[in-house]
Design a protein around this motif. Sequence first.
Motif, PDB file in Angstrom:
ATOM      1  N   TYR A  51       0.831  -1.202   0.000  1.00  0.00           N
ATOM      2  CA  TYR A  51       0.000   0.000   0.000  1.00  0.00           C
ATOM      3  C   TYR A  51       0.866   1.253   0.000  1.00  0.00           C
ATOM      4  O   TYR A  51       2.083   1.190   0.224  1.00  0.00           O
ATOM      5  CB  TYR A  51      -0.949   0.015   1.207  1.00  0.00           C
ATOM      6  CG  TYR A  51      -0.261   0.071   2.554  1.00  0.00           C
ATOM      7  CD1 TYR A  51      -0.027   1.289   3.205  1.00  0.00           C
ATOM      8  CD2 TYR A  51       0.163  -1.096   3.196  1.00  0.00           C
ATOM      9  CE1 TYR A  51       0.593   1.343   4.437  1.00  0.00           C
ATOM     10  CE2 TYR A  51       0.785  -1.058   4.429  1.00  0.00           C
ATOM     11  CZ  TYR A  51       0.990   0.173   5.045  1.00  0.00           C
ATOM     12  OH  TYR A  51       1.612   0.226   6.263  1.00  0.00           O
ATOM     13  N   ILE A  52       0.214   2.374  -0.249  1.00  0.00           N
ATOM     14  CA  ILE A  52       0.887   3.678  -0.233  1.00  0.00           C
ATOM     15  C   ILE A  52       0.855   4.227   1.189  1.00  0.00           C
ATOM     16  O   ILE A  52      -0.206   4.285   1.816  1.00  0.00           O
ATOM     17  CB  ILE A  52       0.207   4.671  -1.182  1.00  0.00           C
ATOM     18  CG1 ILE A  52       0.194   4.125  -2.610  1.00  0.00           C
ATOM     19  CG2 ILE A  52       0.910   6.026  -1.135  1.00  0.00           C
ATOM     20  CD1 ILE A  52      -0.690   4.942  -3.542  1.00  0.00           C
ATOM     21  N   TYR A  53       2.002   4.602   1.694  1.00  0.00           N
ATOM     22  CA  TYR A  53       2.073   5.272   2.990  1.00  0.00           C
ATOM     23  C   TYR A  53       2.110   6.776   2.749  1.00  0.00           C
ATOM     24  O   TYR A  53       3.075   7.309   2.201  1.00  0.00           O
ATOM     25  CB  TYR A  53       3.323   4.838   3.753  1.00  0.00           C
ATOM     26  CG  TYR A  53       3.604   5.669   4.979  1.00  0.00           C
ATOM     27  CD1 TYR A  53       2.755   5.640   6.088  1.00  0.00           C
ATOM     28  CD2 TYR A  53       4.721   6.504   5.033  1.00  0.00           C
ATOM     29  CE1 TYR A  53       3.012   6.398   7.208  1.00  0.00           C
ATOM     30  CE2 TYR A  53       4.998   7.267   6.160  1.00  0.00           C
ATOM     31  CZ  TYR A  53       4.133   7.219   7.242  1.00  0.00           C
ATOM     32  OH  TYR A  53       4.392   7.979   8.353  1.00  0.00           O
ATOM     33  N   TRP A  54       1.029   7.437   3.118  1.00  0.00           N
ATOM     34  CA  TRP A  54       0.990   8.894   2.993  1.00  0.00           C
ATOM     35  C   TRP A  54       1.530   9.487   4.290  1.00  0.00           C
ATOM     36  O   TRP A  54       0.880   9.474   5.327  1.00  0.00           O
ATOM     37  CB  TRP A  54      -0.441   9.373   2.741  1.00  0.00           C
ATOM     38  CG  TRP A  54      -1.014   8.894   1.439  1.00  0.00           C
ATOM     39  CD1 TRP A  54      -2.049   8.036   1.258  1.00  0.00           C
ATOM     40  CD2 TRP A  54      -0.570   9.249   0.115  1.00  0.00           C
ATOM     41  NE1 TRP A  54      -2.288   7.825  -0.079  1.00  0.00           N
ATOM     42  CE2 TRP A  54      -1.399   8.557  -0.808  1.00  0.00           C
ATOM     43  CE3 TRP A  54       0.447  10.073  -0.374  1.00  0.00           C
ATOM     44  CZ2 TRP A  54      -1.234   8.674  -2.180  1.00  0.00           C
ATOM     45  CZ3 TRP A  54       0.617  10.181  -1.745  1.00  0.00           C
ATOM     46  CH2 TRP A  54      -0.215   9.493  -2.631  1.00  0.00           C
ATOM     47  N   GLY A  55       2.749   9.975   4.224  1.00  0.00           N
ATOM     48  CA  GLY A  55       3.393  10.523   5.409  1.00  0.00           C
ATOM     49  C   GLY A  55       3.133  12.008   5.548  1.00  0.00           C
ATOM     50  O   GLY A  55       1.994  12.449   5.628  1.00  0.00           O
ATOM     51  N   GLU A  56       4.215  12.787   5.521  1.00  0.00           N
ATOM     52  CA  GLU A  56       4.095  14.233   5.741  1.00  0.00           C
ATOM     53  C   GLU A  56       4.886  15.033   4.713  1.00  0.00           C
ATOM     54  O   GLU A  56       5.045  16.242   4.874  1.00  0.00           O
ATOM     55  CB  GLU A  56       4.618  14.572   7.146  1.00  0.00           C
ATOM     56  CG  GLU A  56       3.907  13.835   8.258  1.00  0.00           C
ATOM     57  CD  GLU A  56       4.734  13.735   9.529  1.00  0.00           C
ATOM     58  OE1 GLU A  56       4.142  13.444  10.583  1.00  0.00           O
ATOM     59  OE2 GLU A  56       5.982  13.924   9.459  1.00  0.00           O
ATOM     60  N   SER A  57       5.365  14.371   3.661  1.00  0.00           N
ATOM     61  CA  SER A  57       6.264  15.048   2.724  1.00  0.00           C
ATOM     62  C   SER A  57       5.583  15.454   1.414  1.00  0.00           C
ATOM     63  O   SER A  57       6.254  15.832   0.458  1.00  0.00           O
ATOM     64  CB  SER A  57       7.466  14.140   2.413  1.00  0.00           C
ATOM     65  OG  SER A  57       7.042  12.948   1.776  1.00  0.00           O
TER      66      SER A  57
END
Length: 231
Positions: free
Chosen positions: A212-218
């Motif tokens: 899956y895609i990890y949507w972080g903070e960047s």
Amino acid sequence: LDGDFDIFFVMLPSSTPGPMLIERLKKIRKKVVILFHDFTEFSFRTLAGAPLTELESMLEQLIASGHRKIDCLNTQPYERETQLRLGVWKQVIKRHSLNGQLYNYPVEPFESPIEPAYKHAMKILQRGDVETIFSPTVDAVIGISRACWELGIKPGQDISVCCFGEYGRAKMLAPALDTIVSPDPGSTIREIITDITSDNYEKLLYRPEGAYIYWGESIKNFKNGELEQIN
């Protein structure tokens, strides 16, 4: 390799090893499992990571959220896996007729890609026209992050930065790096062991489900756990 083992899980130092090693492994092909590099073309079983379709999905969602210029900086050795990831980036950019510059400065195998990424990122970012940078590995982003810090640029606010893989390191960066997460391979390893010990040699490529895609903070335009869609 001459030992009396039923299975060899092999972590190759390169996705393009020398022909002598390939020929040596072929002698025990039915016992060999290559980790994280696709060697099915040599009829080796391969335990792969997250599929490249997840990277394609990430880039498509960035475009849907308003990113119109997605550059790519690579300093990883120019091996097969790196080429495949860059190929996905090129395809998506071409499909949408977007602006996007490839900055490809691969180091030699066994050289660190981090400091070269920093040096090239300093030059690229100083031009002032960067909106989004994709890198095929976390190592290059470490160099990019250092350049951003020295130039007073904030990933996630001033520019977007993303990569592929290495979730464990990506989530510990500041800001947490948006990336593709490969699932736990435990159940898939059990499947491989069962197939080898039962002489089932039909399947060569194994890939754990659940990437899956990890949507972080960047990434810019990211709020409440998802990318804002911009018309």
